[in-house]
Design a protein around this motif. Structure first.
Motif, PDB file in Angstrom:
ATOM      1  N   LEU A   1       0.840  -1.205   0.000  1.00 47.84           N
ATOM      2  CA  LEU A   1       0.000   0.000   0.000  1.00 47.84           C
ATOM      3  C   LEU A   1       0.872   1.251   0.000  1.00 47.84           C
ATOM      4  CD1 LEU A   1      -2.780   1.402   0.222  1.00 47.84           C
ATOM      5  CD2 LEU A   1      -2.587   1.165   2.716  1.00 47.84           C
ATOM      6  N   TYR A   2       1.919   1.234   0.826  1.00 53.27           N
ATOM      7  CA  TYR A   2       2.817   2.397   0.878  1.00 53.27           C
ATOM      8  C   TYR A   2       3.478   2.638  -0.472  1.00 53.27           C
ATOM      9  CZ  TYR A   2       6.552   5.523   2.332  1.00 53.27           C
ATOM     10  OH  TYR A   2       7.406   6.601   2.439  1.00 53.27           O
ATOM     11  N   SER A   3       3.895   1.569  -1.121  1.00 52.83           N
ATOM     12  CA  SER A   3       4.531   1.708  -2.443  1.00 52.83           C
ATOM     13  C   SER A   3       3.552   2.301  -3.455  1.00 52.83           C
ATOM     14  CB  SER A   3       5.013   0.340  -2.940  1.00 52.83           C
ATOM     15  OG  SER A   3       5.989  -0.192  -2.071  1.00 52.83           O
ATOM     16  N   MET A   4       2.308   1.846  -3.401  1.00 54.41           N
ATOM     17  CA  MET A   4       1.311   2.341  -4.346  1.00 54.41           C
ATOM     18  C   MET A   4       1.025   3.831  -4.132  1.00 54.41           C
ATOM     19  SD  MET A   4      -2.632   1.075  -4.996  1.00 54.41           S
ATOM     20  CE  MET A   4      -3.358   2.017  -3.661  1.00 54.41           C
ATOM     21  N   VAL A   5       0.772   4.217  -2.887  1.00 56.85           N
ATOM     22  CA  VAL A   5       0.417   5.626  -2.638  1.00 56.85           C
ATOM     23  C   VAL A   5       1.621   6.531  -2.814  1.00 56.85           C
ATOM     24  CG1 VAL A   5      -1.548   5.088  -1.152  1.00 56.85           C
ATOM     25  CG2 VAL A   5       0.730   5.319  -0.130  1.00 56.85           C
ATOM     26  N   LEU A   6       2.832   6.017  -2.530  1.00 57.64           N
ATOM     27  CA  LEU A   6       4.045   6.816  -2.746  1.00 57.64           C
ATOM     28  C   LEU A   6       4.239   7.075  -4.232  1.00 57.64           C
ATOM     29  CD1 LEU A   6       6.490   8.111  -1.330  1.00 57.64           C
ATOM     30  CD2 LEU A   6       7.730   5.974  -1.747  1.00 57.64           C
ATOM     31  N   ARG A   7       3.988   6.053  -5.040  1.00 59.87           N
ATOM     32  CA  ARG A   7       4.115   6.204  -6.489  1.00 59.87           C
ATOM     33  C   ARG A   7       3.152   7.257  -7.027  1.00 59.87           C
ATOM     34  NH1 ARG A   7       0.808   3.303  -9.674  1.00 59.87           N
ATOM     35  NH2 ARG A   7       0.680   1.625  -8.124  1.00 59.87           N
ATOM     36  N   LEU A   8       1.912   7.204  -6.560  1.00 58.83           N
ATOM     37  CA  LEU A   8       0.903   8.144  -7.066  1.00 58.83           C
ATOM     38  C   LEU A   8       1.059   9.540  -6.462  1.00 58.83           C
ATOM     39  CD1 LEU A   8      -2.116   5.695  -7.073  1.00 58.83           C
ATOM     40  CD2 LEU A   8      -1.101   6.760  -9.079  1.00 58.83           C
ATOM     41  N   SER A   9       1.577   9.618  -5.250  1.00 57.42           N
ATOM     42  CA  SER A   9       1.736  10.933  -4.614  1.00 57.42           C
ATOM     43  C   SER A   9       2.932  11.703  -5.157  1.00 57.42           C
ATOM     44  CB  SER A   9       1.882  10.772  -3.096  1.00 57.42           C
ATOM     45  OG  SER A   9       3.058  10.053  -2.785  1.00 57.42           O
ATOM     46  N   THR A  10       3.856  11.014  -5.794  1.00 55.23           N
ATOM     47  CA  THR A  10       5.023  11.700  -6.380  1.00 55.23           C
ATOM     48  C   THR A  10       4.785  12.086  -7.836  1.00 55.23           C
ATOM     49  OG1 THR A  10       5.973   9.523  -6.874  1.00 55.23           O
ATOM     50  CG2 THR A  10       6.701  10.617  -4.847  1.00 55.23           C
ATOM     51  N   ASN A  11       3.658  11.651  -8.389  1.00 57.69           N
ATOM     52  CA  ASN A  11       3.284  12.060  -9.743  1.00 57.69           C
ATOM     53  C   ASN A  11       2.356  13.271  -9.674  1.00 57.69           C
ATOM     54  OD1 ASN A  11       4.733   9.906 -10.783  1.00 57.69           O
ATOM     55  ND2 ASN A  11       2.951   8.529 -10.770  1.00 57.69           N
ATOM     56  N   ALA A  12       2.204  13.934 -10.795  1.00 56.59           N
ATOM     57  CA  ALA A  12       1.383  15.152 -10.817  1.00 56.59           C
ATOM     58  C   ALA A  12      -0.047  14.861 -11.266  1.00 56.59           C
ATOM     59  CB  ALA A  12       2.022  16.183 -11.735  1.00 56.59           C
ATOM     60  N   GLY A  13      -0.507  13.643 -11.070  1.00 55.30           N
ATOM     61  CA  GLY A  13      -1.847  13.272 -11.518  1.00 55.30           C
ATOM     62  C   GLY A  13      -2.936  13.700 -10.555  1.00 55.30           C
ATOM     63  N   GLN A  14      -4.183  13.289 -10.869  1.00 57.35           N
ATOM     64  CA  GLN A  14      -5.331  13.713 -10.069  1.00 57.35           C
ATOM     65  C   GLN A  14      -5.362  13.076  -8.684  1.00 57.35           C
ATOM     66  OE1 GLN A  14      -8.221  10.984 -12.690  1.00 57.35           O
ATOM     67  NE2 GLN A  14      -9.299  11.882 -10.940  1.00 57.35           N
ATOM     68  N   TRP A  15      -4.578  11.975  -8.498  1.00 59.49           N
ATOM     69  CA  TRP A  15      -4.616  11.277  -7.216  1.00 59.49           C
ATOM     70  C   TRP A  15      -3.461  11.685  -6.303  1.00 59.49           C
ATOM     71  CZ3 TRP A  15      -9.239   9.819  -7.226  1.00 59.49           C
ATOM     72  CH2 TRP A  15      -9.846   9.230  -8.338  1.00 59.49           C
ATOM     73  N   LYS A  16      -2.715  12.695  -6.675  1.00 67.84           N
ATOM     74  CA  LYS A  16      -1.538  13.067  -5.873  1.00 67.84           C
ATOM     75  C   LYS A  16      -1.900  13.426  -4.436  1.00 67.84           C
ATOM     76  CE  LYS A  16       2.414  16.189  -5.682  1.00 67.84           C
ATOM     77  NZ  LYS A  16       3.188  17.230  -6.373  1.00 67.84           N
ATOM     78  N   GLU A  17      -2.880  14.306  -4.276  1.00 66.67           N
ATOM     79  CA  GLU A  17      -3.225  14.766  -2.922  1.00 66.67           C
ATOM     80  C   GLU A  17      -3.852  13.668  -2.068  1.00 66.67           C
ATOM     81  OE1 GLU A  17      -5.886  18.231  -0.696  1.00 66.67           O
ATOM     82  OE2 GLU A  17      -5.518  18.346  -2.849  1.00 66.67           O
ATOM     83  N   PRO A  18      -4.896  12.951  -2.566  1.00 65.51           N
ATOM     84  CA  PRO A  18      -5.468  11.889  -1.720  1.00 65.51           C
ATOM     85  C   PRO A  18      -4.478  10.774  -1.405  1.00 65.51           C
ATOM     86  CG  PRO A  18      -6.426  11.836  -3.941  1.00 65.51           C
ATOM     87  CD  PRO A  18      -5.661  13.098  -3.826  1.00 65.51           C
ATOM     88  N   ALA A  19      -3.583  10.461  -2.362  1.00 65.35           N
ATOM     89  CA  ALA A  19      -2.572   9.434  -2.103  1.00 65.35           C
ATOM     90  C   ALA A  19      -1.572   9.901  -1.053  1.00 65.35           C
ATOM     91  CB  ALA A  19      -1.857   9.070  -3.403  1.00 65.35           C
ATOM     92  N   SER A  20      -1.242  11.202  -1.078  1.00 66.75           N
ATOM     93  CA  SER A  20      -0.304  11.764  -0.097  1.00 66.75           C
ATOM     94  C   SER A  20      -0.846  11.639   1.324  1.00 66.75           C
ATOM     95  CB  SER A  20      -0.025  13.232  -0.414  1.00 66.75           C
ATOM     96  OG  SER A  20       0.620  13.364  -1.657  1.00 66.75           O
ATOM     97  N   LYS A  21      -2.159  11.804   1.478  1.00 62.45           N
ATOM     98  CA  LYS A  21      -2.773  11.687   2.817  1.00 62.45           C
ATOM     99  C   LYS A  21      -2.610  10.274   3.368  1.00 62.45           C
ATOM    100  CE  LYS A  21      -6.248  15.309   2.143  1.00 62.45           C
ATOM    101  NZ  LYS A  21      -7.706  15.631   2.056  1.00 62.45           N
ATOM    102  N   VAL A  22      -2.751   9.293   2.483  1.00 60.96           N
ATOM    103  CA  VAL A  22      -2.574   7.906   2.926  1.00 60.96           C
ATOM    104  C   VAL A  22      -1.114   7.666   3.293  1.00 60.96           C
ATOM    105  CG1 VAL A  22      -2.852   5.476   2.310  1.00 60.96           C
ATOM    106  CG2 VAL A  22      -4.484   7.167   1.440  1.00 60.96           C
ATOM    107  N   THR A  23      -0.190   8.239   2.522  1.00 64.86           N
ATOM    108  CA  THR A  23       1.246   8.105   2.810  1.00 64.86           C
ATOM    109  C   THR A  23       1.563   8.589   4.216  1.00 64.86           C
ATOM    110  OG1 THR A  23       1.723   8.498   0.460  1.00 64.86           O
ATOM    111  CG2 THR A  23       3.567   8.679   2.005  1.00 64.86           C
ATOM    112  N   HIS A  24       1.044   9.754   4.561  1.00 61.72           N
ATOM    113  CA  HIS A  24       1.303  10.324   5.895  1.00 61.72           C
ATOM    114  C   HIS A  24       0.624   9.504   6.987  1.00 61.72           C
ATOM    115  CE1 HIS A  24       3.294  13.607   4.001  1.00 61.72           C
ATOM    116  NE2 HIS A  24       2.199  14.176   3.498  1.00 61.72           N
ATOM    117  N   ALA A  25      -0.571   8.964   6.678  1.00 60.98           N
ATOM    118  CA  ALA A  25      -1.306   8.194   7.685  1.00 60.98           C
ATOM    119  C   ALA A  25      -0.616   6.881   8.020  1.00 60.98           C
ATOM    120  CB  ALA A  25      -2.733   7.922   7.194  1.00 60.98           C
TER     121      ALA A  25
END
Length: 691
Positions: free
Chosen positions: A567-591
């Motif tokens: 899960l961490y790998s998935m949300v880290l991948r999406l949070s480092t991209n500039a796509g539409q899921w960057k912000e919601p994925a970043s919240k999961v990364t921090h959580a």
């Protein structure tokens, strides 16, 4: 002698040489459908009309056959007929009253057919005329109120309720039905209350009364002050709240048939809340041979929601314990003694209040409406593929959300001195055995609520993913945990089942990332699941039953660490991209920070322990030993807001859902009334003579 046949309002002899004869009432209808005043030639026309048995089919057919222009030409006669119907409601002779009520139903339905695409204003004008509408509708509502409250015929009360349901459902969207303005001004709330408070009336008319109330409560509920909402929200009569109906619910998974009330015990029960609990306890009530649509089911579920949402006094009724007995609407309906259980369901079992092992005596049971509701929900929530079942499942979860936010309900749900055996209906799955009913433990009711949520989480990971229902499930669990943390309730529950279900849900979200992201923001749900674990990690020592339970939490996180790593790998991948899921994925990364800290802290120590002791695979006890001995060196971050939640708000988030739901119910009620609920045979037998 030639035989006489009756068909379509015609009386004709078998001899073909003579012209068919029309019934007298049909001839009188024909006079109304002319531009002339029918009473000019016959001053007693209206008196005679209401002595004639109503021909619903002919009258409605006549209205439907006219186009709009033709109907406007006879508007004065239609208005006159409507007004004379209202006058006839005050007659002493019940035959006249019955015929007037029947005629009003036919008029309303017939005119509605000609005004499908227009507003309620056209219907009002066509029925009664704008100039006389206020006075006529006032008289009509007063007459109906009197008939509903009178000691007289139950058949008349039934017809009054049918007429009111006709009025309410004359348009698909009830908020566009301007006729209801007169029902708001001239409230019949007290009359409905009286029906629901009387055992006899409740048994005969409870279903119609509850559906009527549910619909009236939803008239322009967000736009103006609805008197039915106001009055329902302030009902607090102690006698009404405390006198609870004793009923046994035989909840057959798909037909929902119920045993009859025992006459002696029912005579002692009364009350408005009692009545709604009866109706909601059954979800819907019907003759054994009658096929019931799911929409009718939704109507009663909506009534329960409105009661719980608008008046939290109703929570006390949900929580009251009582011996079980049956419920019915039609006393003469045969109830099958051995209904067939459909494939994929489990037959209902007993509920027992004592924490000791008691025999499940079918004649001496103890239950409450919450148990009834939880069992019902466990059936409805099994299948969410059908739109109506999806709506019902959503409504069940919304009701549970309201309950989970209520302080009194939580106190009862978590009361360790109030234990129940609740046999929820579980979906058959190949990888698990069917639980034996006799092994069900007696536990506080909150355990059954958690079981229901776990059951839903485990059984609905599918292609057509019900994201909204999953979000509501997780929210309910979170709200219950917040109460436990706040009140330091140490609940003896098999928390591992919940943790396992949540981890498997995360695994499912990751495995189906591409498909699910095309339809849903899966990170909202993932964040909620991760924060549930954070809740256990941060505050678990205040509400988990024993220190070993807290150890087991860490064990499950460590054992299933690969899922959290993925899960961490998935949300880290999406949070480092500039796509539409960057912000919601970043919240999961921090959580995930504390979960990752636990994994990174204990895994090396477990590996070291295994290496030192030359063990290839550690047992659970050995892992737990490592965990217990290394808490001191673990560093976690304090996360804010884990025990906070946004309270349920219907108007801001659910208005569209309830608007569509009420529309569906309105259409269904009108459809059922139109086809099979206005037969005159029983009525005319009851009033076969005029005194």
């Amino acid at each position: 002698m030639a035989q006489t046949e009756k068909k379509g309002g015609l009386l004709r002899k078998s001899s073909a040489s003579k012209k068919p004869l029309k019934e007298k009432v049909v001839l009188m209808y024909d006079e109304i459908f002319t531009t002339e005043d029918p009473s000019k030639c016959n001053p007693r026309f209206w008196e005679e009309l209401f002595l004639m048995k109503v021909n619903l089919e002919y009258l409605e057919g006549k209205l439907e056959a006219l186009d709009g222009e033709e109907l406007m030409k006879i508007k004065d006669n239609i208005n006159c007929l409507f007004q004379h119907c209202i006058q006839a409601l005050g007659e002493e002779h019940p035959i006249r009253v019955v015929n007037a009520l029947q005629t009003l139903c036919a008029l309303i339905r017939g005119v509605h057919q000609k005004n499908k695409s227009t507003s309620g204003f056209d219907i009002i004008n066509m029925l009664v005329g704008f100039d006389k509408a206020e006075l006529c509708m006032k008289n009509l509502m007063e007459s109906l109120d009197s008939l509903l409250c009178a000691e007289g015929s139950e058949s008349l009360k039934s017809l009054c309720l049918k007429l009111l349901l006709c009025l309410v459902t004359v348009t698909d969207n009830i908020s566009q039905n301007t006729i209801l303005e007169y029902v708001m001004i001239n409230s019949i709330f007290e009359a409905i209350l009286q029906i629901l408070s009387s055992p006899l009336s409740r048994r005969e008319h409870g279903y119609d009364a509850v559906v009527l109330l549910a619909l009236l409560v939803n008239y322009r509920k967000y736009e103006s002050v609805n008197p039915y909402i106001v009055k329902l929200s302030i009902v607090d009569d102690e006698a009404t709240l405390n006198v609870i109906p004793f009923l046994t619910l035989k909840l057959h998974p798909y037909s929902f048939l119920f045993r009859q009330y025992k006459d002696k015990e029912e005579e002692h029960q009364s009350g408005f809340f009692s009545a709604i609990t009866n109706m909601v306890g059954s979800m819907f009530i019907a003759d054994a041979d009658e096929k019931i649509s799911v929409q009718t089911n939704e109507a009663i579920l909506l009534a329960l929601y409105e009661a719980v949402h608008l008046n939290r006094n109703f929570i006390t009724v949900l929580a009251q314990s009582h011996p079980e007995m049956g419920l019915m609407t039609t006393p003469t309906s045969p109830i099958p003694t051995t209904p067939v259980t459909p494939l994929g369901t489990t037959p209902p079992s007993s509920d027992v209040i004592s924490s000791a092992e008691l025999p499940l005596d079918a004649d001496v049971q103890t239950s409450n409406l919450l148990i009834t509701f939880l069992k019902y929900s466990s059936i409805v929530m099994q299948d969410t593929k059908d739109e109506h079942r999806l709506h019902s499942g959503k409504l069940c979860l919304i009701i549970l959300t309201c309950i989970a936010e209520d302080q009194y309900a939580n106190a009862f749900l978590h009361d360790d001195n109030m234990n129940f055996r609740v046999n929820l209906h579980r979906m058959p799955m190949r990888h698990r055995k069917k639980a034996a009913d006799k092994n069900l433990p007696c536990r506080p009711l909150v355990c059954a609520v958690l079981d229901l949520m776990v059951e839903f989480i485990v059984t609905h990971m599918m292609k057509e993913f019900p994201m909204d229902l999953y979000v509501r499930c997780i929210q309910i669990v979170h709200k219950l945990l917040c109460y436990q943390k706040k009140c330091r309730v140490r609940l003896h529950y098999t928390w591992r089942e919940l943790w396992s279900a949540l981890i498997n849900l995360l695994k499912f979200l990751m495995s189906n990332e591409t498909v699910l992201l095309a339809k849903h923001n899966i990170f909202t749900l993932a964040l909620m699941v991760v924060n549930l674990f954070n809740m256990f990690i941060t505050y678990g020592d205040t509400f988990l039953p024993t220190p070993s339970s807290y150890d087991e939490l860490y064990y499950e996180i460590i054992r299933m660490h690969q899922n959290f790593d993925n899960l961490y790998s998935m949300v880290l991948r999406l949070s480092t991209n500039a796509g539409q899921w960057k912000e919601p994925a970043s919240k999961v990364t921090h959580a995930l920070v504390n979960i990752r800290a636990i994994i990174n802290h204990f895994n090396p120590k477990i590996e070291s322990y295994a290496a030192v002791n030359h063990i290839s695979q550690l047992s659970e006890d050995q892992v737990l030993e490592v965990v217990r001995s290394n808490y001191d060196t673990l560093t976690l971050k304090l996360q804010d807001g884990l025990d906070q939640y946004e309270r349920y708000s219907e108007q801001h988030k659910e208005a569209a859902f309830f608007k569509e739901l009420v529309r569906s119910i309105s259409i269904n009620v009108r459809k059922n009334l139109a086809f099979n609920t206005l037969s005159q045979e029983l009525l005319l037998k009851e009033f076969s003579t005029i005194s």
